[in-house]
Every structure is written in C-alpha cells, then in structure tokens.
Motif scaffolding. Structure first.
Motif, PDB file in Angstrom:
ATOM      1  N   HIS A  93       0.831  -1.216   0.000  1.00  0.00           N
ATOM      2  CA  HIS A  93       0.000   0.000   0.000  1.00  0.00           C
ATOM      3  C   HIS A  93       0.858   1.256   0.000  1.00  0.00           C
ATOM      4  O   HIS A  93       1.625   1.481   0.924  1.00  0.00           O
ATOM      5  N   LEU A  94       0.705   2.048  -1.051  1.00  0.00           N
ATOM      6  CA  LEU A  94       1.387   3.333  -1.142  1.00  0.00           C
ATOM      7  C   LEU A  94       0.401   4.430  -0.756  1.00  0.00           C
ATOM      8  O   LEU A  94      -0.706   4.495  -1.290  1.00  0.00           O
ATOM      9  N   HIS A  95       0.809   5.282   0.165  1.00  0.00           N
ATOM     10  CA  HIS A  95      -0.041   6.398   0.577  1.00  0.00           C
ATOM     11  C   HIS A  95       0.115   7.578  -0.383  1.00  0.00           C
ATOM     12  O   HIS A  95       1.190   7.793  -0.940  1.00  0.00           O
ATOM     13  N   GLY A  96      -0.958   8.332  -0.529  1.00  0.00           N
ATOM     14  CA  GLY A  96      -0.878   9.659  -1.140  1.00  0.00           C
ATOM     15  C   GLY A  96      -0.868   9.738  -2.647  1.00  0.00           C
ATOM     16  O   GLY A  96      -1.191  10.769  -3.218  1.00  0.00           O
ATOM     17  N   MET A  97      -0.458   8.670  -3.310  1.00  0.00           N
ATOM     18  CA  MET A  97      -0.405   8.669  -4.770  1.00  0.00           C
ATOM     19  C   MET A  97      -0.953   7.345  -5.285  1.00  0.00           C
ATOM     20  O   MET A  97      -0.872   6.338  -4.588  1.00  0.00           O
ATOM     21  N   TRP A  98      -1.460   7.371  -6.497  1.00  0.00           N
ATOM     22  CA  TRP A  98      -2.053   6.151  -7.035  1.00  0.00           C
ATOM     23  C   TRP A  98      -1.002   5.126  -7.425  1.00  0.00           C
ATOM     24  O   TRP A  98       0.074   5.484  -7.908  1.00  0.00           O
ATOM     25  N   SER A  99      -1.350   3.873  -7.229  1.00  0.00           N
ATOM     26  CA  SER A  99      -0.552   2.758  -7.723  1.00  0.00           C
ATOM     27  C   SER A  99      -1.202   2.297  -9.022  1.00  0.00           C
ATOM     28  O   SER A  99      -2.325   1.796  -9.004  1.00  0.00           O
ATOM     29  N   ILE A 100      -0.525   2.508 -10.128  1.00  0.00           N
ATOM     30  CA  ILE A 100      -1.090   2.108 -11.419  1.00  0.00           C
ATOM     31  C   ILE A 100      -0.579   0.703 -11.713  1.00  0.00           C
ATOM     32  O   ILE A 100       0.594   0.505 -12.025  1.00  0.00           O
ATOM     33  N   LEU A 101      -1.480  -0.264 -11.561  1.00  0.00           N
ATOM     34  CA  LEU A 101      -1.107  -1.671 -11.701  1.00  0.00           C
ATOM     35  C   LEU A 101      -0.858  -1.991 -13.168  1.00  0.00           C
ATOM     36  O   LEU A 101      -1.713  -1.730 -14.022  1.00  0.00           O
ATOM     37  N   ASP A 102       0.307  -2.546 -13.471  1.00  0.00           N
ATOM     38  CA  ASP A 102       0.616  -2.883 -14.859  1.00  0.00           C
ATOM     39  C   ASP A 102      -0.029  -4.211 -15.229  1.00  0.00           C
ATOM     40  O   ASP A 102       0.424  -5.268 -14.799  1.00  0.00           O
ATOM     41  N   VAL A 103      -1.111  -4.122 -16.011  1.00  0.00           N
ATOM     42  CA  VAL A 103      -1.709  -5.352 -16.542  1.00  0.00           C
ATOM     43  C   VAL A 103      -1.435  -5.437 -18.047  1.00  0.00           C
ATOM     44  O   VAL A 103      -2.056  -6.210 -18.759  1.00  0.00           O
ATOM     45  N   GLY A 104      -0.505  -4.607 -18.511  1.00  0.00           N
ATOM     46  CA  GLY A 104      -0.098  -4.651 -19.916  1.00  0.00           C
ATOM     47  C   GLY A 104      -1.059  -3.943 -20.843  1.00  0.00           C
ATOM     48  O   GLY A 104      -1.094  -4.227 -22.039  1.00  0.00           O
ATOM     49  N   GLU A 105      -1.832  -2.985 -20.329  1.00  0.00           N
ATOM     50  CA  GLU A 105      -2.842  -2.321 -21.159  1.00  0.00           C
ATOM     51  C   GLU A 105      -2.613  -0.823 -21.271  1.00  0.00           C
ATOM     52  O   GLU A 105      -3.549  -0.061 -21.514  1.00  0.00           O
ATOM     53  N   GLY A 106      -1.370  -0.402 -21.051  1.00  0.00           N
ATOM     54  CA  GLY A 106      -1.037   1.010 -21.261  1.00  0.00           C
ATOM     55  C   GLY A 106      -1.908   1.933 -20.436  1.00  0.00           C
ATOM     56  O   GLY A 106      -2.009   1.777 -19.224  1.00  0.00           O
ATOM     57  N   LYS A 107      -2.560   2.875 -21.131  1.00  0.00           N
ATOM     58  CA  LYS A 107      -3.323   3.877 -20.374  1.00  0.00           C
ATOM     59  C   LYS A 107      -4.535   3.264 -19.664  1.00  0.00           C
ATOM     60  O   LYS A 107      -5.120   3.897 -18.789  1.00  0.00           O
ATOM     61  N   TRP A 108      -4.912   2.062 -20.061  1.00  0.00           N
ATOM     62  CA  TRP A 108      -6.078   1.427 -19.425  1.00  0.00           C
ATOM     63  C   TRP A 108      -5.699   0.670 -18.161  1.00  0.00           C
ATOM     64  O   TRP A 108      -6.551   0.069 -17.502  1.00  0.00           O
ATOM     65  N   ASN A 109      -4.411   0.650 -17.819  1.00  0.00           N
ATOM     66  CA  ASN A 109      -4.008   0.004 -16.569  1.00  0.00           C
ATOM     67  C   ASN A 109      -4.775   0.621 -15.403  1.00  0.00           C
ATOM     68  O   ASN A 109      -4.903   1.841 -15.320  1.00  0.00           O
ATOM     69  N   PRO A 110      -5.298  -0.221 -14.505  1.00  0.00           N
ATOM     70  CA  PRO A 110      -6.169   0.300 -13.449  1.00  0.00           C
ATOM     71  C   PRO A 110      -5.391   1.004 -12.335  1.00  0.00           C
ATOM     72  O   PRO A 110      -4.245   0.676 -12.053  1.00  0.00           O
ATOM     73  N   LEU A 111      -6.059   1.958 -11.725  1.00  0.00           N
ATOM     74  CA  LEU A 111      -5.512   2.684 -10.585  1.00  0.00           C
ATOM     75  C   LEU A 111      -5.922   1.967  -9.307  1.00  0.00           C
ATOM     76  O   LEU A 111      -7.100   1.686  -9.102  1.00  0.00           O
ATOM     77  N   LYS A 112      -4.948   1.707  -8.448  1.00  0.00           N
ATOM     78  CA  LYS A 112      -5.268   1.061  -7.176  1.00  0.00           C
ATOM     79  C   LYS A 112      -4.518   1.765  -6.052  1.00  0.00           C
ATOM     80  O   LYS A 112      -3.682   2.620  -6.302  1.00  0.00           O
ATOM     81  N   HIS A 113      -4.873   1.384  -4.814  1.00  0.00           N
ATOM     82  CA  HIS A 113      -4.052   1.873  -3.703  1.00  0.00           C
ATOM     83  C   HIS A 113      -3.377   0.718  -2.980  1.00  0.00           C
ATOM     84  O   HIS A 113      -2.535   0.931  -2.112  1.00  0.00           O
ATOM     85  N   VAL A 114      -3.764  -0.508  -3.343  1.00  0.00           N
ATOM     86  CA  VAL A 114      -3.119  -1.694  -2.790  1.00  0.00           C
ATOM     87  C   VAL A 114      -2.797  -2.623  -3.949  1.00  0.00           C
ATOM     88  O   VAL A 114      -3.656  -2.877  -4.794  1.00  0.00           O
ATOM     89  N   ILE A 115      -1.570  -3.089  -4.004  1.00  0.00           N
ATOM     90  CA  ILE A 115      -1.177  -4.048  -5.037  1.00  0.00           C
ATOM     91  C   ILE A 115      -0.773  -5.327  -4.313  1.00  0.00           C
ATOM     92  O   ILE A 115       0.193  -5.340  -3.551  1.00  0.00           O
ATOM     93  N   SER A 116      -1.530  -6.371  -4.563  1.00  0.00           N
ATOM     94  CA  SER A 116      -1.242  -7.638  -3.915  1.00  0.00           C
ATOM     95  C   SER A 116      -0.214  -8.399  -4.740  1.00  0.00           C
ATOM     96  O   SER A 116      -0.383  -8.558  -5.947  1.00  0.00           O
ATOM     97  N   VAL A 117       0.832  -8.858  -4.074  1.00  0.00           N
ATOM     98  CA  VAL A 117       1.906  -9.561  -4.783  1.00  0.00           C
ATOM     99  C   VAL A 117       1.993 -10.986  -4.237  1.00  0.00           C
ATOM    100  O   VAL A 117       2.349 -11.195  -3.079  1.00  0.00           O
ATOM    101  N   ALA A 118       1.653 -11.950  -5.081  1.00  0.00           N
ATOM    102  CA  ALA A 118       1.620 -13.352  -4.668  1.00  0.00           C
ATOM    103  C   ALA A 118       3.052 -13.899  -4.564  1.00  0.00           C
ATOM    104  O   ALA A 118       3.979 -13.336  -5.160  1.00  0.00           O
TER     105      ALA A 118
END
Lengths: 246, 143, 565
Positions: free
Chosen positions: C483-508
């Motif tokens: 979890h990054l505070h204060g700024m968006w975490s743009i999760l790379d799903v390989g879709e360029g500008k369509w990559n979703p904005l999150k505040h938590v990125i789960s890493v398996a």
C-alpha cells in the motif's frame, strides 16, 4: 571467580548500549515497529516417577526480552528430588543471544549452578536454532570456575498427530572434557536422556498438558560416581506435566 | 418484435447517444407497428453495442459477446477486425452482423431502421460483457 | 433587487454548506461482540466498525477527531488523495493525536468511490479502529443501481494485536493450525505413494518451510459490518433491484475469497476507481483492497454472501434478503490450499540453497521471476470460451497452490481483468524503475524490503513530476498487499493507459508485479505491506517526494542516477 567469568558478566554491559541506541530511533519507527518483545515459558514442568520408585519434579523454564538483533535470555533448570527432599539440579543461565544465520542464534553468558552440593559458575557459549527437517537444536560449551570444560547437546522433534495432539521426541547428552569429581562429573560421555511426550494444546499454545516416558542413563566414570553415591545409573520414568508459555 | 426496414419507411428519427456505460435517453417510447430510424452515436471511450431484443435474447447474445472479448475481438476501446473475420474452424467467425444490432467503436455513428411489431417487452442494450449488468440498457415502451 | 441579493446570498450559503462538511469522530474503548466471543477493543463514535463517512466529490471536509483513549492515536484516510499533513501517519505526516486531544483534519475531496479509514498507530486497527468512507461522485457514474450497501470485512481475533505480534515473534507458527500432520502424510502416501510423499516432506523439511504457511494468524472470526457468521449481517432488497455492494477488506491479515452463490457479480470499481465492468462468480479481496460489485436480484429469495479466508481457516457470512430473517444455505469451507514448489521459487532464487538442492524441483514458478509476458495478458482469458481449461492467472506463479478457482467452476476475477474505466493519467514512459524485493524470514517472523527492515532503512526519495515504475519481486512465500499512501498505484496489466488505478497491489509468492506511480504529491508518505504484523515487523518504508508543482525538477538527472530503494 576467575577473570574470564567476570568478562562474561560484563557482556550485558557491553550490549546494553546497542539496545538503547535502537530505542533512540524516530517516532515513526516507534509507531510502526514491533520493537522489543518478551516471553516467559516452561518447556518442561513435570513430575517424574521412576521404575525404582524415585520421584522427581523437573522444571525447564525460560524468559527473554529483546529485539530481532539481540535478546537477553534467562534459562532455568531445576530437579527436585522427592526422596532426598533436595534440589539435585539448580541451574540458572543468563545469556545474550544474537542471530548468526536465518535459522541459528549464537549465545554467550554465564551459568550459575546452586544445587544441594557444591556450587559452580560457568562461562557459556552456545548455538541454538532450527536444523533442516525441523530439528530444534541447542548446544553449549561450558567452562567452569574450576577450569573444567563440558559440552551439552539437545535435540527435539515434534510430530503432529493432529494440529493439537503433538508427540515430541527429545534427546539430551553431555560430554565432559575433564573430570569434576566433586559434582559427580566424569571425563567423557556423562549421560543421555531420551524423552517421548504426548501433549495436547489445551489453551492456544499457552498451556499444553502432556504425559510421556523418559529414559536416563549415565556412562563411564559418571556412572561409577553415581553408583558410589548410592544412586542409579539407568532409570525409566513416567512423566506427567505441561508445557507453558506466556 | 419486428424487423429491419428501409430508412425511407421511417417517419421518425431517434438519436441515441452511447456513453460509458449508459445510453441517453435511457428509455424510448414507440407505437406498435411504427418504423423508427435510430441514429446511434458512440460518444464514450469504449466499444459499445446497441441491440434491440428481449431480455432473454440479450442474455443469449451476452455469451457470444463474452467469447469475442475472450478471443480478443473486443479490446476495450477498439475492435480487432482481423480477429473478428477470422474463421473459427467450423465455418463460423465472430462477425457481429445481426440486423437488430450494431457494435461500435468510440466516435462512430451508425443507423438501424426498425419496424416494431406489437407491444412486447423489449430492451435496447449493450451486451459487451459487464455493460448490461452495469446498467447499460433501457426499456422500449409501447404507447 | 434586495430580494435577488438575498436569494443569491442564500444560494451561496447553501452551496457552501453542501461543499464544506464538518464531521466529528471520537476514538473510544468499545466492546466487540463477534457472536463467538466478546472482546474489548477500539472503535469510533462508540462502535466498531465506526460510522460510514459519506463525502461528496469536491467537498472540503473538516473532521474533528477526539482521542478518548489513554494512548496516542491517529486516523489514516485509506486511499484518499490529500495533502500529506492530513494523511494521519504518526511520525511521517504528523505527530499523532495525544490522549484527550482533538485533532482537526481538513482537506478537499478530489475523488469518488469506496474507501475506508483506520488508525495507523500500533495495533489499534486490528483491535477495531476502522470504518468506511463512501464518496458520491460529481458526475454520473458509468453504472446504475437501486440500492447500495457497504460490506466491510474484518478478521476479528480474540487476542489483542500486541499479544498476536508477541506470539508470532516467539513462535511464527503460533496460530497456524493447518500444519501437515501424520494423518496427512498417510493419506497423501496412499494417493501419491510413500516414497514420493516422503521425498516431498524431506524437500520442504530441508528448507524448513511449510506448505501450510498461508495464514499466519488463524483463530479469527470473520465479520461483515461488525457481525459474525451467526449474527448474520443482512441487507434487504426488493426483487428486481440492482444492488451495489461496496466490499472493503479491513482485516489485519486475512484475504477473503468472496461469492454469492446463485448470483453473478459485476465488478465496477476497484480500490475506489471505476473499472470496465467485469462479470465474475467469485473474487479475492486482498487486505485493505475494496471492490464494488453490482448484483441484480430478480426473485424473492435470500442469498448468502460467503467470504472464505484464502487459507480456509475461517469465514465471514452475510445475507441479502427480501425480508428480515430470511436466510440461504451457508456453504462448507473448501479444503485448505497448500503452497507448492512454484510458490517457493522466489525464495530459492535468492536463498542459500545450492544447485544440488535445486535439482529435480519444479521450476514452474521461476518463469514469473523473469517478468510477466504482458503481451499475452490482454488475451489472458483466451481459452475461457472453450470452458474446459481455465487459463492460468498471470498474477500467480505458474503452478502456485494459491491460484484461485471459482467454487462453481466459473469465472474468478484476476488482476488481469481490471481495466480503468476512464483513465486518470495519460500513459507515458516511466522515468525510472525502482526494484523492491519483498523479503522476510518466516521462522523469525521478520519482514523487510530489499532485506532491510524499516528501522534500519533510508527513505525512498522520489522527485515531484516523475513517473516511477516499481518492480515488486516477492521472494517470500506469503502474499503481500503493498500500500502506497498519497499517490495512485497504477497496476501494470499490460494495457497502457487502461491500466487500473489502485491503492493496494497484492503480490503473490514468487511473482514479479509492476506498478507505476505519477509522483504528483509532495511531502512524506508511508509505503508498506498492509498485513498489520508484517508492517510492524519491518515491511515498511517512508517515501519522500522532493520538489513540488512550483519547483523546476530535472527529472532526467534523477533517471540517470537510477533507483535504489
């Protein structure tokens, strides 16, 4: 007391500043770090009945305070002999413990034995940790104020019958590098102790009653000394007790 | 539910705007038997569909639309036309060419002329996976 | 004339009232009754969970937080974009709120969606200090619904946070009651053969790692909106309605696999940001994540919201019902998963094993370590249509024991399915990459980033105006919600500008996941694993953003220096 044991006593004084420097870090660390931890427990708290009618109360306890990097530990071992109405063993160890590997800690400190017979003070250097295949190992080198050296070794393996019923197998031995007749220690292999205990975690892992058997055997000169003192050299015990942790 | 017709047969034009992910207007009123020329403008940033049918027809169609997404034909904001034309092996392709529906990329404008039958329960809907469920459909009300 | 001035004034006043809300929150000692046990804890306005704060996008909020505890406290507005002094992290954003003190937060609401708030002090959050935030958008949403409910989950434990931390530090498997037993050994031997089973146990034993090491803290009761499974939180509806469920995972440690048997859920929002709608049968809600889903219920039936913990050691349960008291079947918990060698791959690549040890092991998961094939991800669900074999979720190691499977054989949401509905940022090339290895020692319960715990680490310094690409390499066997505070975490799903904005990125375990961040918020921020006891054990960093909108920053100079965290 010989000079080296004073050195061991100084150890806590040397390492204490490390801990306090640790506490000087900024507030963010205070708010977000687990910091120092503590624990008190008794791995063994039991009554033993031997096949020859001997009755013993045995306690092996331990308390610690400290961080991941440095812990202070107090280890206590006591054997109360019902028939003689006396403490056969009273052993207090004060050690500092530091990690030396992912699974291993080194420890150093002092051991003070004050049983019914003569007292002894030892310097301790030890290694404790988890060996491959889940064997818990603890081994120490002791150097007494009489100048005698000895090594002990303990291994424990837990077998999960279920996640609450646990069989633990223990093995313990001691080898002396020189004789200390006064306290019944012969040169060479002193004894082995093997135990098998079936426990049940009744309250979390805080209180786990158990029953089991323990086999104790003395060897060589140590066995002769024991026989000379009217003691036995080999015993089977039935044990009942509890593992306790706070 | 009616049938496709010629533009010359229609007396009335209804403009439907597609947005992400809703239509404007959200309901349309027609007369039984009326022929309507629908001018559909995709003003959104994503691919959308305008499809006239019953709720059941939409549900069935959503399964094939899911396949189009799974096979990379519909790619969020554009359509992969090459994939769309591709023979799926059994003579079928994933062409979207039913007379009661148009599939549109952002910025496109298309028309459907439709002669409605008698009053029944009809909806206009976008069956791009998830869009219908998100609420991108409206009722065709009969006067 | 006079009258029109008055009207104008009134209108002005009214709009001011709408755009500036004042809220009062007290931090209190409370009783938490889970149905299984009653526990003293911490709550807001006299209850745990606290109230649902309803804000409006564009509103300027003033929140007075009164600390009625005898210890320091704080409130962090999880996922909100705000000035860093308002972020509520003691020692980073502000000193914290002293006992008896009232601290006033004030910040503009610049976003919409589902978020939450919680204490960022000690273990107050696991002890009950959390609540939900719902922000109404200024414009129309890209979906519609007739009714909405917040569904806030937690893993309430009978032990206090301090005690749990101490127990874990004393014995990392203190709470793990899913360890493999003698019985498991024999049943596995019957299935796979004695020698194979023995070899398997020897291999894991040699590493001193446990296949059952999935949930560190078991023994909790799963709560939905503060209610245990027996207390059955119920949301009412009228048949035919479309219901928006705002799922929030406020657990200290527990991931939940969520389904509503009989209903398809359409995911419309992830971490407060609209995503292109995805229909799923089930989804995994990581710790501190939120997902908004829409369900359409046509009939007059009750439906169970069933949230199984990822390790299947517990569950939360609620009901959607047309009438109070109506219930539906509560499914059985599925078999607990076990980690595989694939989940261990990340650990082994950097561990102390020699080549002999590695020989003969399945290296399936190692492929993840060398980076994901993003070009393939757009087609992530290619084979779905054929029905027979579900595609591998690219956000799990190949062959991972944790790869989720929908209980009805249907669709399970993957990160790879998430696409921004309306991208906030233009896509641009990142100015630099920072590698963050997620590291730890399970046996000692030490957690760290790049092998360094928080107290020993320097902050990560970013420059305002950069777009930083973070490379998470999970070398542990646990899943970490970063979890990054204060700024968006743009999760790379390989879709360029369509990559979703999150505040938590789960890493398996044994995976590498990338996220990018537009560094657009000056100040000092927290960045950590959101598992409470992992964060406290050291998996935490301070981020310092240097410069600001008024400074000219030579970003290219930063890029040349490279990124060491």
């Amino acid at each position: 007391m010989k000079s080296w044991s004073r050195g061991v006593l100084l150890l806590p004084l040397i390492v204490a500043p490390v801990l306090s420097a640790h506490a000087d870090k900024d507030r963010a660390v205070d708010a977000h770090s687990a910091g120092a931890q503590w624990g008190i427990g008794a791995e063994k708290f039991e009554y033993r009945y031997s096949d020859t009618g001997e009755e013993l109360a045995v306690v092996e306890g331990d308390a610690f305070y400290g961080s991941d990097e440095l812990k202070f530990r107090w280890l206590f071992e006591g054997e109360w002999e019902e028939t003689h109405d006396a403490w056969e063993t009273v052993e207090n160890q004060f050690v500092a413990q530091v990690p030396v590997d992912d699974f291993w800690d080194a420890k150093g400190g002092i051991r003070i034995d004050t049983p019914k017979g003569p007292d002894r003070v030892y310097g301790v250097l030890g290694l404790t940790g988890l060996a491959p295949y889940w064997f818990e190992i603890d081994t120490n080198l002791y150097l007494s104020d009489e100048g005698d050296a000895s090594v002990d070794f303990e291994a424990e393996y837990e077998l999960l019958i279920t996640n609450y019923w646990i069989v633990s197998a223990t093995f313990e031995t001691m080898v002396a590098l020189s004789e200390d007749r006064e306290i019944g220690v012969g040169k060479g292999l002193n004894y082995t102790e093997m135990g098998l205990r079936l426990s049940y975690d009744l309250i979390d892992r805080a209180f786990s009653p158990y029953v089991g058997v323990v086999h104790e055997r003395k060897f060589g000169d140590t066995a002769d000394f024991a026989e000379g003192d009217g003691g036995s050299t080999e015993d089977w015990f039935a044990v009942i007790g509890a593992r306790i942790a706070f | 539910m009616g049938e496709a017709a010629k533009a010359s047969e229609s007396a009335r034009t209804i403009t439907v705007e597609m947005h992400d992910n809703y239509y404007e207007p959200e309901s349309i009123t027609v007369k039984p038997g009326e022929t309507v020329r629908f001018v559909i403008e995709n003003k959104g940033a994503l691919v959308h569909e305008f499809n006239l049918g019953t709720a059941q027809m939409h549900e069935t169609h959503q399964r094939s639309m899911q396949m189009m997404v799974d096979h990379g034909v519909i790619r969020g904001d554009h359509i992969d036309h090459r994939m769309m034309e591709m023979d799926m092996g059994d003579g079928h392709s994933m062409k979207h060419d039913a007379p009661n529906a148009v599939l549109m990329e952002p910025g496109e404008t298309k028309e459907i002329v439709w002669r409605f039958g008698g009053a029944t329960d009809l909806e206009f809907a976008c069956n791009v996976p998830g869009h219908y469920q998100a609420g991108m459909y409206g009722d065709i009300e009969f006067e | 004339m006079k009258r029109s001035i008055l009207t104008a004034l009134l209108a002005g006043f009214a709009s001011l009232a709408v755009n500036a809300g004042e809220y009062n929150i007290s931090v209190d000692r409370v009783q938490i009754d889970t149905g299984d046990f009653v526990k003293e804890g911490i709550g807001y306005n006299g209850a745990s969970p606290g109230p649902i704060l309803r804000f409006r996008e564009g509103e300027e909020v003033t929140i007075n937080v009164t600390n009625n505890l005898d210890e320091m406290t704080s409130i962090h507005w999880h996922g909100l974009i705000l000035p860093f002094e308002q972020d509520g992290v003691p020692g980073i954003s502000f000193p914290g709120i002293r006992p008896g003190e009232t601290f006033t937060y004030q910040f503009p609401i610049v976003q919409a969606g589902t978020y939450w708030f919680h204490s960022h002090s000690g273990f107050q959050e696991p002890n009950g200090a959390y609540g939900a935030i719902v922000i109404e958008p200024e414009g129309r949403e890209p979906f519609r619904y007739d009714r909405e409910y917040v569904v806030q989950l937690t893993d309430k434990h009978p032990h206090s946070g301090d005690r749990i931390m101490r127990n874990l530090k004393t014995s990392a498997d203190y709470y793990n009651r899913q360890q493999q037993t003698v019985g498991d050994f024999f049943s596995e031997s019957a299935r796979n053969g004695f020698v194979a089973t023995l070899r398997d146990r020897m291999m894991w034993g040699e590493m001193r790692m446990m296949k059952a090491d999935i949930e560190d803290v078991q023994g909790f009761t799963g709560l939905i909106n503060g209610k245990g499974p027996e207390q059955n939180w119920t949301g009412l509806f009228e048949p035919g309605e479309r219901i928006r469920l705002r799922f929030i995972n406020s657990s200290a440690m527990t991931y939940f696999d969520i389904r509503i048997p009989g209903l398809t859920m359409t995911v419309v929002q992830a971490d407060g940001n609209n995503v292109q709608p995805v229909n799923v049968d089930e989804f995994r809600l990581g710790v501190a994540e939120t997902y908004d889903v829409i369900v359409h219920i046509r009939d007059e039936e009750a439906y169970t919201i069933f949230a199984e913990s990822m390790g299947r050691s517990g569950f939360a349960r609620g009901t959607l019902a047309p009438k109070e008291g109506m219930t539906a079947d509560v499914p059985e918990l599925r078999e607990p998963p076990l980690l595989t060698m694939a989940d261990m791959a990340g650990h082994m690549d950097h561990g102390d094993m020699n080549d002999d040890d590695m020989a003969g092991m399945d290296h399936g998961g190692a492929a993840m370590g060398s980076g994901m094939d993003h070009s393939a991800m757009g087609h992530g669900n290619m084979d779905q249509g054929s029905g027979s074999s579900l595609p591998q979720d690219p956000f799990y190691a190949q062959g991972s024991g944790l790869t989720p499977v929908a209980s009805n054989g249907g669709r399970f949401l993957s990160y790879a399915d998430l696409r921004a509905q309306n991208p906030l940022y233009e896509y641009r090339e990142p100015t630099r990459e920072i590698e963050l290895r997620l590291t730890g020692n399970m046996e000692r319960y030490e957690w760290s980033i790049n092998g360094i715990k928080y107290e020993d680490a320097d902050p990560i310094v970013l420059q305002y105006g950069e777009r930083v690409r973070f490379k998470f390499v999970n070398e542990t066997m646990m899943t970490h919600p970063m979890h990054l505070h204060g700024m968006w975490s743009i999760l790379d799903v390989g879709e360029g500008k369509w990559n979703p904005l999150k505040h938590v990125i789960s890493v398996a375990p044994a995976t590498t996941v990338y996220m990018e961040t537009e560094v657009d918020a000056p100040g000092e921020w927290a960045f950590h694993c959101h598992l409470s006891y992992h964060a406290a054990a050291g998996m935490f960093r301070k981020i310092v953003v240097e410069g600001g909108p008024d400074d000219q920053v030579d970003v290219s100079a930063v890029a040349r220096e490279g990124g060491d965290a």
